[in-house]
Design an enzyme around this catalytic site. Structure first.
Site, PDB file in Angstrom:
ATOM      1  N   LEU A   1       0.963  -1.139  -0.060  1.00  0.00           N
ATOM      2  CA  LEU A   1      -0.095   0.005   0.165  1.00  0.00           C
ATOM      3  C   LEU A   1       0.722   1.129  -0.243  1.00  0.00           C
ATOM      4  O   LEU A   1       0.405   2.217  -1.096  1.00  0.00           O
ATOM      5  CB  LEU A   1      -1.128   0.207   1.060  1.00  0.00           C
ATOM      6  CG  LEU A   1      -1.384   1.351   1.212  1.00  0.00           C
ATOM      7  CD1 LEU A   1      -2.946   1.465   0.562  1.00  0.00           C
ATOM      8  CD2 LEU A   1      -2.614   1.474   2.845  1.00  0.00           C
TER       9      LEU A   1
ATOM     10  N   ASP B   1      13.909   1.256  10.817  1.00  0.00           N
ATOM     11  CA  ASP B   1      12.967   0.835  11.214  1.00  0.00           C
ATOM     12  C   ASP B   1      11.984   2.141  12.709  1.00  0.00           C
ATOM     13  O   ASP B   1      12.894   2.746  13.075  1.00  0.00           O
ATOM     14  CB  ASP B   1      13.637   0.186  12.989  1.00  0.00           C
ATOM     15  CG  ASP B   1      12.481  -0.705  13.844  1.00  0.00           C
ATOM     16  OD1 ASP B   1      11.825  -0.137  13.492  1.00  0.00           O
ATOM     17  OD2 ASP B   1      13.370  -1.210  14.161  1.00  0.00           O
TER      18      ASP B   1
ATOM     19  N   TYR C   1      -3.392  -7.675  16.475  1.00  0.00           N
ATOM     20  CA  TYR C   1      -3.245  -7.054  15.050  1.00  0.00           C
ATOM     21  C   TYR C   1      -4.900  -5.191  15.776  1.00  0.00           C
ATOM     22  O   TYR C   1      -4.381  -4.811  15.470  1.00  0.00           O
ATOM     23  CB  TYR C   1      -3.880  -7.147  13.687  1.00  0.00           C
ATOM     24  CG  TYR C   1      -4.017  -6.761  12.785  1.00  0.00           C
ATOM     25  CD1 TYR C   1      -2.386  -5.608  12.032  1.00  0.00           C
ATOM     26  CD2 TYR C   1      -5.197  -6.527  11.845  1.00  0.00           C
ATOM     27  CE1 TYR C   1      -2.725  -5.165  11.167  1.00  0.00           C
ATOM     28  CE2 TYR C   1      -5.166  -5.363  10.792  1.00  0.00           C
ATOM     29  CZ  TYR C   1      -3.737  -4.717  10.523  1.00  0.00           C
ATOM     30  OH  TYR C   1      -3.850  -4.518   9.226  1.00  0.00           O
TER      31      TYR C   1
ATOM     32  N   LYS D   1      -5.246  -1.147  15.674  1.00  0.00           N
ATOM     33  CA  LYS D   1      -5.595  -0.991  15.166  1.00  0.00           C
ATOM     34  C   LYS D   1      -6.469   0.225  15.773  1.00  0.00           C
ATOM     35  O   LYS D   1      -6.786   1.228  15.496  1.00  0.00           O
ATOM     36  CB  LYS D   1      -6.366  -1.451  13.582  1.00  0.00           C
ATOM     37  CG  LYS D   1      -5.182  -2.618  12.741  1.00  0.00           C
ATOM     38  CD  LYS D   1      -4.053  -1.108  11.951  1.00  0.00           C
ATOM     39  CE  LYS D   1      -2.603  -1.229  11.317  1.00  0.00           C
ATOM     40  NZ  LYS D   1      -2.008  -0.306  10.388  1.00  0.00           N
TER      41      LYS D   1
ATOM     42  N   ILE E   1      -7.126  -6.262   1.249  1.00  0.00           N
ATOM     43  CA  ILE E   1      -6.199  -5.107  -0.041  1.00  0.00           C
ATOM     44  C   ILE E   1      -5.152  -6.378  -0.283  1.00  0.00           C
ATOM     45  O   ILE E   1      -5.196  -7.447  -0.108  1.00  0.00           O
ATOM     46  CB  ILE E   1      -5.566  -4.540   0.595  1.00  0.00           C
ATOM     47  CG1 ILE E   1      -6.110  -3.311   1.426  1.00  0.00           C
ATOM     48  CG2 ILE E   1      -4.963  -3.565  -0.572  1.00  0.00           C
ATOM     49  CD1 ILE E   1      -5.300  -1.713   1.912  1.00  0.00           C
TER      50      ILE E   1
ATOM     51  N   THR F   1      -2.895  -7.954  -1.141  1.00  0.00           N
ATOM     52  CA  THR F   1      -1.913  -7.004  -1.569  1.00  0.00           C
ATOM     53  C   THR F   1      -0.929  -8.774  -1.830  1.00  0.00           C
ATOM     54  O   THR F   1      -1.785  -9.826  -2.102  1.00  0.00           O
ATOM     55  CB  THR F   1      -1.199  -6.366  -0.474  1.00  0.00           C
ATOM     56  OG1 THR F   1      -1.305  -7.218   0.450  1.00  0.00           O
ATOM     57  CG2 THR F   1      -1.456  -5.179  -0.095  1.00  0.00           C
TER      58      THR F   1
HETATM   59  N1  NAD Z   1      -3.583  -5.793   3.125  1.00  0.00           N
HETATM   60  C1  NAD Z   1      -4.335  -5.418   3.973  1.00  0.00           C
HETATM   61  O1  NAD Z   1      -5.547  -5.853   3.752  1.00  0.00           O
HETATM   62  C2  NAD Z   1      -4.756  -4.313   4.874  1.00  0.00           C
HETATM   63  C3  NAD Z   1      -6.013  -3.588   5.148  1.00  0.00           C
HETATM   64  C4  NAD Z   1      -6.003  -2.583   5.785  1.00  0.00           C
HETATM   65  C5  NAD Z   1      -5.187  -2.504   6.551  1.00  0.00           C
HETATM   66  N2  NAD Z   1      -3.397  -2.605   6.167  1.00  0.00           N
HETATM   67  C6  NAD Z   1      -2.805  -2.183   6.901  1.00  0.00           C
HETATM   68  O2  NAD Z   1      -1.903  -0.888   5.578  1.00  0.00           O
HETATM   69  C7  NAD Z   1      -0.608  -0.524   5.847  1.00  0.00           C
HETATM   70  C8  NAD Z   1       0.551  -1.410   5.284  1.00  0.00           C
HETATM   71  O3  NAD Z   1      -0.098  -2.500   4.791  1.00  0.00           O
HETATM   72  P1  NAD Z   1       0.262  -3.971   3.328  1.00  0.00           P
HETATM   73  O4  NAD Z   1      -0.798  -4.954   3.567  1.00  0.00           O
HETATM   74  O5  NAD Z   1       0.746  -2.900   2.486  1.00  0.00           O
HETATM   75  O6  NAD Z   1       1.506  -4.361   4.370  1.00  0.00           O
HETATM   76  P2  NAD Z   1       3.484  -4.724   3.457  1.00  0.00           P
HETATM   77  O7  NAD Z   1       3.666  -5.351   4.677  1.00  0.00           O
HETATM   78  O8  NAD Z   1       3.259  -5.183   2.232  1.00  0.00           O
HETATM   79  O9  NAD Z   1       3.076  -3.586   3.747  1.00  0.00           O
HETATM   80  C9  NAD Z   1       3.518  -2.883   4.969  1.00  0.00           C
HETATM   81  C10 NAD Z   1       4.935  -2.111   5.154  1.00  0.00           C
HETATM   82  O10 NAD Z   1       5.536  -1.407   6.404  1.00  0.00           O
HETATM   83  C11 NAD Z   1       7.164  -1.712   6.510  1.00  0.00           C
HETATM   84  N3  NAD Z   1       7.413  -1.913   7.672  1.00  0.00           N
HETATM   85  C12 NAD Z   1       7.042  -2.777   8.687  1.00  0.00           C
HETATM   86  N4  NAD Z   1       7.778  -2.924   9.917  1.00  0.00           N
HETATM   87  C13 NAD Z   1       8.683  -1.571   9.647  1.00  0.00           C
HETATM   88  C14 NAD Z   1       9.611  -0.885  11.123  1.00  0.00           C
HETATM   89  N5  NAD Z   1       9.606  -1.126  12.098  1.00  0.00           N
HETATM   90  N6  NAD Z   1       9.502   0.353  10.183  1.00  0.00           N
HETATM   91  C15 NAD Z   1       9.704   0.542   9.125  1.00  0.00           C
HETATM   92  N7  NAD Z   1       9.069  -0.005   8.242  1.00  0.00           N
HETATM   93  C16 NAD Z   1       8.235  -1.001   8.511  1.00  0.00           C
HETATM   94  C17 NAD Z   1       7.216  -3.290   5.892  1.00  0.00           C
HETATM   95  O11 NAD Z   1       8.764  -3.453   5.817  1.00  0.00           O
HETATM   96  C18 NAD Z   1       6.657  -3.459   4.775  1.00  0.00           C
HETATM   97  O12 NAD Z   1       6.898  -2.824   3.568  1.00  0.00           O
HETATM   98  C19 NAD Z   1      -0.300  -1.127   6.927  1.00  0.00           C
HETATM   99  O13 NAD Z   1      -0.734  -0.436   8.027  1.00  0.00           O
HETATM  100  C20 NAD Z   1      -1.886  -2.850   7.134  1.00  0.00           C
HETATM  101  O14 NAD Z   1      -1.867  -2.979   9.092  1.00  0.00           O
HETATM  102  C21 NAD Z   1      -3.620  -3.148   5.235  1.00  0.00           C
END
Ligand code: NAD
Length: 352
Positions: free
Chosen positions: A99, A148, A256, A260, A289, A291
């Site tokens: 995302l 981080d 989780y 949130k 999503i 992904t």
């Molecule tokens: N995928 C879904 O269905 C969904 C639904 C609702 C909310 N979200 C939220 O959307 C956001 C993005 O999710 P996504 O699906 O793209 O996941 P993703 O894992 O593809 O992306 C998350 C990114 O965060 C980075 N990250 C993790 N820990 C970190 C840290 N300590 N420091 C810096 N970067 C860090 C990861 O390396 C990764 O690139 C998240 O907050 C997730 O909770 C996702």
């Protein structure tokens, strides 16, 4: 027998209060028979577009003695341009993939310089190169910073560097926090350490990033609490989730959901503290999503696909690009009067 009932206090106040002063313009309108007061209007077609309270708007200006321009600083900006992110730099955490990277691309499309942050040593290809080429073609800059966000010191140093090195014609005015993790286990099997890890990244990491942003903002622009006009100041957007509002049926991810829900509440607290100091704070709460990571979960549990789709009022899952709209809205002047709010974009999942 006549009994005297004492009037309730509020009612007494309202009937005993002197009549409000009516401005000359209003008085003249009321006095003229056949005036254009809305109550005397003939039925109007819904597409006619005539303002119901045009006279009231004029009177406001007359009463306060200030021009319409001062009352509405954004009024001369055409609506599509309110959504523009031109002349500003946006920091995006979790922008190494998923995302965050999709949104970073979208912010460049909307004219922003972008500073991407992620714990990954390198961003995911070919998406990064595509975003990079787009930035170059538009005369914008896209930088990657390995960080981080759970480390207070490193985050503070990185944000300080980003604020001082932003282009002078495009200062940092926005932060989108996408970094986050999930961990699936039955609640009774989570160790405290595993639970804390999720909270640490999703909630504490969100706070650390937002705080580092706010400290730099206040250092640069002051924190005296001067109320800013519409279209001024900065916008910070957190990624919540529909999981902060409901327990996802069948999914075992207690920390989780708790993290949130914490993010959604953090928005309200920070908005209360920072909005009058120039920083609006809101969140975007997506539904499922598609992904890469979720596709892996679905490959392992094919039964989830039917379940998730059946829970969506739109009858499908989302793709990351669908969040460019709400995220850009929250970062841009289009949402100038929004703070402390959450946009749930979940295909209607939480509506039933
Ligand atoms: N995928 C879904 O269905 C969904 C639904 C609702 C909310 N979200 C939220 O959307 C956001 C993005 O999710 P996504 O699906 O793209 O996941 P993703 O894992 O593809 O992306 C998350 C990114 O965060 C980075 N990250 C993790 N820990 C970190 C840290 N300590 N420091 C810096 N970067 C860090 C990861 O390396 C990764 O690139 C998240 O907050 C997730 O909770 C996702």
């Amino acid at each position: 027998m006549n009994r005297v009932f004492p009037l309730p206090k509020l009612y007494r106040q309202s009937i005993l209060r002197p009549l409000p002063r009516i401005s000359l313009v209003t008085a003249r309108r009321f006095a003229t028979k056949g005036s254009d007061h809305p109550t005397e209007d003939k039925p109007r077609s819904p597409t006619e577009g005539k303002a119901v309270a045009e006279h009231a708007k004029l009177d406001e200006g007359a009463k306060s003695g200030v021009s319409e321009e001062v009352l509405a600083p954004l009024q001369n900006i055409p609506t599509p341009e309110l959504f523009s992110l031109k002349n500003r730099t946006i920091i995006v955490t979790g922008a190494g993939r998923g995302l965050g990277l999709t949104l970073a691309h979208g912010f460049i499309e909307s004219g922003a310089h972008v500073r991407a942050i992620d714990i990954l040593s390198k961003p995911t290809e070919p998406y990064w190169s595509t975003a990079s080429s787009l930035a170059t073609s538009k005369g914008l800059t896209l930088e990657y910073h390995n960080l981080d966000i759970t480390s207070e010191t490193s985050t503070s140093k990185t944000f300080s560097k980003l604020f001082s090195s932003a282009p002078s014609n495009a200062p940092i005015r926005g932060l989108y926090i996408s970094a986050g993790i999930n961990h699936f286990l039955p609640a009774e099997e989570f160790s405290a350490e595993q639970f804390r890890r999720v909270i640490d990244i999703n909630l504490t990491g969100t706070f650390i990033s937002a705080q580092a942003f706010a400290k730099e903002w206040f250092k640069k622009y002051g924190d005296k609490g001067e109320i800013l006009k519409a279209g001024e100041g900065a916008s910070v957007v957190f990624t919540g989730s529909m999981s902060g509002h409901i327990a996802n049926a069948g999914l075992m991810c207690a920390p989780y959901g708790a993290s949130k829900a914490g993010v959604n509440q953090l928005v309200r607290n920070l908005a209360m503290e920072w909005s009058k100091k120039g920083i609006r704070v809101n969140s975007l709460s997506p539904g499922y999503i598609q992904t890469t990571l979720n596709n892996a979960v679905l490959a392992e549990h094919p039964e989830y696909t039917d379940l998730w789709v059946s829970q969506s009022l739109l009858g499908r899952l989302s793709t990351a690009d669908e969040f460019r709209g709400p995220a850009t809205f929250l970062l841009s002047d289009a949402s100038s009067f929004m703070t402390g709010a959450d946009i749930i974009s979940d295909g209607g999942h939480t509506a039933t």
